[in-house]
Every structure is written in structure tokens, then in C-alpha cells.
Design a protein around this motif. Structure first.
Motif, PDB file in Angstrom:
ATOM      1  N   TYR A 155       5.318  -2.233  25.241  1.00 14.66           N
ATOM      2  CA  TYR A 155       4.631  -3.261  26.010  1.00 14.66           C
ATOM      3  C   TYR A 155       4.823  -2.920  27.485  1.00 14.66           C
ATOM      4  O   TYR A 155       5.917  -2.567  27.904  1.00 14.66           O
ATOM      5  CB  TYR A 155       5.226  -4.642  25.711  1.00 14.66           C
ATOM      6  N   TYR A 156       3.746  -2.987  28.259  1.00 14.55           N
ATOM      7  CA  TYR A 156       3.877  -2.673  29.680  1.00 14.55           C
ATOM      8  C   TYR A 156       3.192  -3.740  30.524  1.00 14.55           C
ATOM      9  O   TYR A 156       2.174  -4.310  30.152  1.00 14.55           O
ATOM     10  CB  TYR A 156       3.327  -1.283  30.008  1.00 14.55           C
ATOM     11  N   LYS A 157       3.823  -4.017  31.643  1.00  9.91           N
ATOM     12  CA  LYS A 157       3.269  -4.945  32.619  1.00  9.91           C
ATOM     13  C   LYS A 157       3.646  -4.430  33.991  1.00  9.91           C
ATOM     14  O   LYS A 157       4.822  -4.410  34.357  1.00  9.91           O
ATOM     15  CB  LYS A 157       3.810  -6.360  32.412  1.00  9.91           C
ATOM     16  N   GLY A 158       2.630  -3.987  34.742  1.00 11.04           N
ATOM     17  CA  GLY A 158       2.929  -3.338  36.007  1.00 11.04           C
ATOM     18  C   GLY A 158       3.681  -2.045  35.741  1.00 11.04           C
ATOM     19  O   GLY A 158       3.262  -1.208  34.954  1.00 11.04           O
ATOM     20  N   ARG A 159       4.817  -1.889  36.361  1.00 10.33           N
ATOM     21  CA  ARG A 159       5.623  -0.672  36.175  1.00 10.33           C
ATOM     22  C   ARG A 159       6.667  -0.812  35.064  1.00 10.33           C
ATOM     23  O   ARG A 159       7.277   0.169  34.656  1.00 10.33           O
ATOM     24  CB  ARG A 159       6.322  -0.312  37.488  1.00 10.33           C
ATOM     25  N   PHE A 160       6.874  -2.021  34.573  1.00  6.92           N
ATOM     26  CA  PHE A 160       7.898  -2.256  33.552  1.00  6.92           C
ATOM     27  C   PHE A 160       7.385  -1.863  32.175  1.00  6.92           C
ATOM     28  O   PHE A 160       6.221  -2.060  31.826  1.00  6.92           O
ATOM     29  CB  PHE A 160       8.308  -3.729  33.547  1.00  6.92           C
ATOM     30  N   ARG A 161       8.292  -1.304  31.355  1.00 12.37           N
ATOM     31  CA  ARG A 161       8.001  -0.945  29.962  1.00 12.37           C
ATOM     32  C   ARG A 161       9.100  -1.508  29.060  1.00 12.37           C
ATOM     33  O   ARG A 161      10.278  -1.522  29.439  1.00 12.37           O
ATOM     34  CB  ARG A 161       7.962   0.573  29.770  1.00 12.37           C
ATOM     35  N   ALA A 162       8.708  -1.940  27.867  1.00 16.51           N
ATOM     36  CA  ALA A 162       9.669  -2.308  26.823  1.00 16.51           C
ATOM     37  C   ALA A 162       9.303  -1.500  25.580  1.00 16.51           C
ATOM     38  O   ALA A 162       8.188  -1.629  25.046  1.00 16.51           O
ATOM     39  CB  ALA A 162       9.612  -3.801  26.531  1.00 16.51           C
ATOM     40  N   ALA A 183       8.036   2.845  35.038  1.00 18.31           N
ATOM     41  CA  ALA A 183       7.102   3.876  35.480  1.00 18.31           C
ATOM     42  C   ALA A 183       7.067   3.887  37.002  1.00 18.31           C
ATOM     43  O   ALA A 183       6.642   2.921  37.625  1.00 18.31           O
ATOM     44  CB  ALA A 183       5.713   3.607  34.919  1.00 18.31           C
ATOM     45  N   PHE A 184       7.521   4.985  37.589  1.00 14.04           N
ATOM     46  CA  PHE A 184       7.423   5.124  39.039  1.00 14.04           C
ATOM     47  C   PHE A 184       5.975   5.317  39.463  1.00 14.04           C
ATOM     48  O   PHE A 184       5.567   4.901  40.547  1.00 14.04           O
ATOM     49  CB  PHE A 184       8.265   6.312  39.506  1.00 14.04           C
ATOM     50  N   TYR A 185       5.200   5.950  38.566  1.00 13.36           N
ATOM     51  CA  TYR A 185       3.788   6.174  38.845  1.00 13.36           C
ATOM     52  C   TYR A 185       3.041   6.378  37.537  1.00 13.36           C
ATOM     53  O   TYR A 185       3.540   7.010  36.614  1.00 13.36           O
ATOM     54  CB  TYR A 185       3.598   7.411  39.737  1.00 13.36           C
ATOM     55  N   SER A 186       1.831   5.845  37.412  1.00 11.96           N
ATOM     56  CA  SER A 186       0.955   6.125  36.277  1.00 11.96           C
ATOM     57  C   SER A 186      -0.472   5.841  36.694  1.00 11.96           C
ATOM     58  O   SER A 186      -0.728   4.995  37.561  1.00 11.96           O
ATOM     59  CB  SER A 186       1.339   5.285  35.052  1.00 11.96           C
ATOM     60  N   ASP A 187      -1.429   6.545  36.084  1.00 10.16           N
ATOM     61  CA  ASP A 187      -2.833   6.289  36.367  1.00 10.16           C
ATOM     62  C   ASP A 187      -3.665   6.545  35.124  1.00 10.16           C
ATOM     63  O   ASP A 187      -3.149   6.945  34.072  1.00 10.16           O
ATOM     64  CB  ASP A 187      -3.328   7.111  37.569  1.00 10.16           C
ATOM     65  N   VAL A 195       5.182  16.226  43.665  1.00  9.54           N
ATOM     66  CA  VAL A 195       3.759  16.538  43.640  1.00  9.54           C
ATOM     67  C   VAL A 195       2.943  15.333  43.231  1.00  9.54           C
ATOM     68  O   VAL A 195       1.928  14.986  43.827  1.00  9.54           O
ATOM     69  CB  VAL A 195       3.494  17.724  42.679  1.00  9.54           C
ATOM     70  N   VAL A 196       3.409  14.648  42.165  1.00 12.40           N
ATOM     71  CA  VAL A 196       2.693  13.457  41.719  1.00 12.40           C
ATOM     72  C   VAL A 196       2.735  12.382  42.789  1.00 12.40           C
ATOM     73  O   VAL A 196       1.761  11.691  43.061  1.00 12.40           O
ATOM     74  CB  VAL A 196       3.296  12.930  40.390  1.00 12.40           C
ATOM     75  N   GLY A 197       3.891  12.238  43.425  1.00  9.33           N
ATOM     76  CA  GLY A 197       4.029  11.210  44.447  1.00  9.33           C
ATOM     77  C   GLY A 197       3.128  11.464  45.634  1.00  9.33           C
ATOM     78  O   GLY A 197       2.737  10.526  46.339  1.00  9.33           O
ATOM     79  N   ALA A 198       2.776  12.725  45.873  1.00  5.38           N
ATOM     80  CA  ALA A 198       1.924  13.048  47.011  1.00  5.38           C
ATOM     81  C   ALA A 198       0.444  13.044  46.656  1.00  5.38           C
ATOM     82  O   ALA A 198      -0.397  13.305  47.500  1.00  5.38           O
ATOM     83  CB  ALA A 198       2.297  14.425  47.567  1.00  5.38           C
ATOM     84  N   ALA A 199       0.104  12.770  45.401  1.00  2.00           N
ATOM     85  CA  ALA A 199      -1.294  12.807  44.988  1.00  2.00           C
ATOM     86  C   ALA A 199      -2.092  11.746  45.719  1.00  2.00           C
ATOM     87  O   ALA A 199      -1.606  10.651  45.997  1.00  2.00           O
ATOM     88  CB  ALA A 199      -1.392  12.567  43.466  1.00  2.00           C
ATOM     89  N   PRO A 200      -3.360  12.036  46.031  1.00  2.00           N
ATOM     90  CA  PRO A 200      -4.185  11.069  46.748  1.00  2.00           C
ATOM     91  C   PRO A 200      -4.353   9.768  45.989  1.00  2.00           C
ATOM     92  O   PRO A 200      -4.566   8.723  46.588  1.00  2.00           O
ATOM     93  CB  PRO A 200      -5.532  11.814  46.874  1.00  2.00           C
ATOM     94  N   ALA A 201      -4.255   9.816  44.655  1.00  2.00           N
ATOM     95  CA  ALA A 201      -4.469   8.602  43.857  1.00  2.00           C
ATOM     96  C   ALA A 201      -3.170   7.874  43.603  1.00  2.00           C
ATOM     97  O   ALA A 201      -2.998   7.222  42.578  1.00  2.00           O
ATOM     98  CB  ALA A 201      -5.132   8.977  42.527  1.00  2.00           C
ATOM     99  N   LEU A 202      -2.250   7.957  44.516  1.00  2.00           N
ATOM    100  CA  LEU A 202      -0.917   7.396  44.333  1.00  2.00           C
ATOM    101  C   LEU A 202      -0.940   5.931  43.953  1.00  2.00           C
ATOM    102  O   LEU A 202      -0.129   5.465  43.163  1.00  2.00           O
ATOM    103  CB  LEU A 202      -0.101   7.588  45.617  1.00  2.00           C
ATOM    104  N   HIS A 203      -1.879   5.169  44.474  1.00  2.00           N
ATOM    105  CA  HIS A 203      -1.896   3.739  44.226  1.00  2.00           C
ATOM    106  C   HIS A 203      -2.783   3.357  43.049  1.00  2.00           C
ATOM    107  O   HIS A 203      -2.965   2.174  42.781  1.00  2.00           O
ATOM    108  CB  HIS A 203      -2.377   2.998  45.480  1.00  2.00           C
ATOM    109  N   ALA A 204      -3.321   4.355  42.344  1.00  2.00           N
ATOM    110  CA  ALA A 204      -4.209   4.050  41.221  1.00  2.00           C
ATOM    111  C   ALA A 204      -3.381   3.723  39.993  1.00  2.00           C
ATOM    112  O   ALA A 204      -2.679   4.556  39.473  1.00  2.00           O
ATOM    113  CB  ALA A 204      -5.117   5.246  40.928  1.00  2.00           C
ATOM    114  N   GLN A 205      -3.461   2.519  39.536  1.00  2.00           N
ATOM    115  CA  GLN A 205      -2.755   2.095  38.334  1.00  2.00           C
ATOM    116  C   GLN A 205      -3.753   1.971  37.184  1.00  2.00           C
ATOM    117  O   GLN A 205      -4.971   2.086  37.361  1.00  2.00           O
ATOM    118  CB  GLN A 205      -2.060   0.746  38.574  1.00  2.00           C
TER     119      GLN A 205
END
Length: 247
Positions: free
Chosen positions: A97-104, A131-135, A13-23
Motif C-alpha cells: 500500500y502506498y500513499k505519497g512516499r510512504f509504503r507498507a 520512496a525517495f523518488y518515483s515516477d 543521477v535519479v535525483g538530478a533528473a528533470p522529472a524530479l517532482h513527477a510522482q
């Protein structure tokens, strides 16, 4: 299997959201603070007399585009026929700490549980996540894998010191007045896979005016090794009112 199917559906469901590319577009010098708190209670008399109080709180700080500090705590107190049954305290801090999709991630945790006969449990750990997806609306699908050092003191005077692998799957989705979140942990000992914990917390929130919401929560924990006289499984289903600030 039902839980895995449920989480997979949430992911789709999240992957199909219209805001998929919103980071996360938070500015470099911005500090964002989000608070959420929930209170539930129950009281009954008759064949079985029972009193229960449950409260949970979370406070999340994010700084700029790379740093976050979630703090969370919960407390459950319950009596049955005048005898103490539940006195459960859980505190967690997970700076990252996060940068792009990576988290530490780093982890610090403290726990007390009368149900499982735990007088104190302390956890410290660190590890990566993705993170496969976040907004900016708080919708997220992410995984993490931490190595934690844990010491547990039990009511019978024994203690256990172990190192665990802590795998976490987090799914959060919101649309209109509905928010669904699920956090699942699997934590086996690295030296003995027969010594493990599994837990899931799933919450469905229906937003009300003035930043309030009605929350339906399902919380399940399984601990493979407990002291004599304690149960390895514990399930709580609660309905309560929560207050949270907006993002």
C-alpha cells in the motif's frame, strides 16, 4: 565499497533528473499490469561439458493510487559433466500500500536451491518502506525494512526456523533506450547477527524494437551459514533477451 559507490551514483543521477517532482499520477479507478520475462541459456562441450538454462519473470499489478502487487519468479537449471549442479527456484509476492512516499509491504516467498542444499525455504513478513523518488516511467529510489519469519529445510535433514530483519535498497533509472535497476538485500537474524544473507541483483537493459531488450544481469548472493559441502557465495553473470509490456 564499490557497490555502495555505484548505488550512490544512481541515486544522484535519479535525483538530478528533470522529472524530479513527477510522482505517480495514476487515476483512482485504473488497473495497470506490467509484465517482463527473460530467457538465457548456454551449452558447451570439450574439456568441460556444461548446459545452463535461466529464466526470470515479473508481473506487477497496480490499482488506483494506493495499491500494488508485484509477483516475481526465477528458475535456473544447470549440469556440468552430466551432473546436476544448479536447480534454483525463487518465487516472491510483495503486495504493498502506498500513499505519497510512504509504503507498507507484505511478503511471501518460496525458494529451492541445489547449490546451497535447500529443499525448501518459506518466508512471511511485513514492514514499512519509503520512496525517495518515483515516477510513472518506473524510475525509483526506495528503501524498506521488513520483519520476516523464515523456515528452511536442508538436504541433510536439518531445518532452521528464524526471524530476520530484511533491509532493501531499490534503485531504478531509465533514459532513452537504457534501463538500469539494482536491488540489494541485507537480512541478518534478529537473534544472531552472525547468521545473515546479503544479495544484489543489478540489470542493465538495452531496448530493442517490438518491446524486446537485451539484458545484462549480475546476481551475487552470500549466505553466512550453509550445510557442509556447500559454498556460501554464488555469482551469476548472464546476457539474454527479455520481453516486457510498456507502462
Amino acid at each position: 565499497m564499490r557497490l555502495l559507490y555505484f548505488l550512490l551514483c544512481c541515486f544522484l543521477v535519479v535525483g538530478a533528473a528533470p522529472a524530479l517532482h513527477a510522482q505517480n499520477q495514476q487515476q483512482r479507478d485504473t488497473t495497470l499490469i506490467v509484465y517482463s520475462g527473460q530467457l538465457t541459456g548456454a551449452y558447451s562441450r570439450g574439456g568441460v561439458s556444461r548446459a545452463l538454462l535461466s529464466t526470470s519473470h515479473s508481473l506487477t499489478f497496480t490499482r488506483g493510487q494506493h495499491y500494488g502487487l508485484p509477483l516475481s519468479g526465477s528458475f535456473i537449471y544447470g549440469k556440468q559433466d552430466g551432473f546436476l549442479k544448479e536447480r534454483e527456484l525463487l518465487l516472491n509476492a510483495t503486495p504493498y500500500y502506498y500513499k505519497g512516499r510512504f509504503r507498507a509491504y507484505a511478503l511471501g516467498g518460496f525458494e529451492i536451491s541445489n547449490l546451497r542444499g535447500i529443499t525448501s525455504r518459506v518466508q512471511l513478513g511485513a514492514g514499512p518502506g519509503w520512496a525517495f523518488y518515483s515516477d510513472t516511467l518506473g524510475r525509483e529510489v526506495s528503501v524498506s525494512n521488513l520483519l520476516i519469519r523464515e523456515k528452511t529445510n536442508f538436504r541433510d535433514g536439518t531445518s532452521r526456523l528464524t526471524t530476520r530483519n530484511s533491509a532493501r535498497l531499490k534503485v531504478s533509472y531509465s533514459r532513452s533506450v537504457v534501463t538500469l535497476s539494482s536491488i540489494t538485500f541485507y537480512q541478518p537474524s534478529v537473534l544472531d547477527f552472525g547468521d545473515y544473507r546479503f544479495s544484489n541483483l543489478t540489470t542493465l537493459a538495452l531496448k530493442l524494437p517490438r518491446k524486446f531488450s537485451v539484458n545484462f544481469s549480475y546476481n551475487y548472493t552470500h549466505e553466512s551459514r550453509v550445510i557442509e559441502g556447500r559454498f556460501p557465495d554464488n555469482t551469476n553473470v548472464t546476457v539474454g533477451v527479455a520481453y516486457s509490456t510498456t507502462r
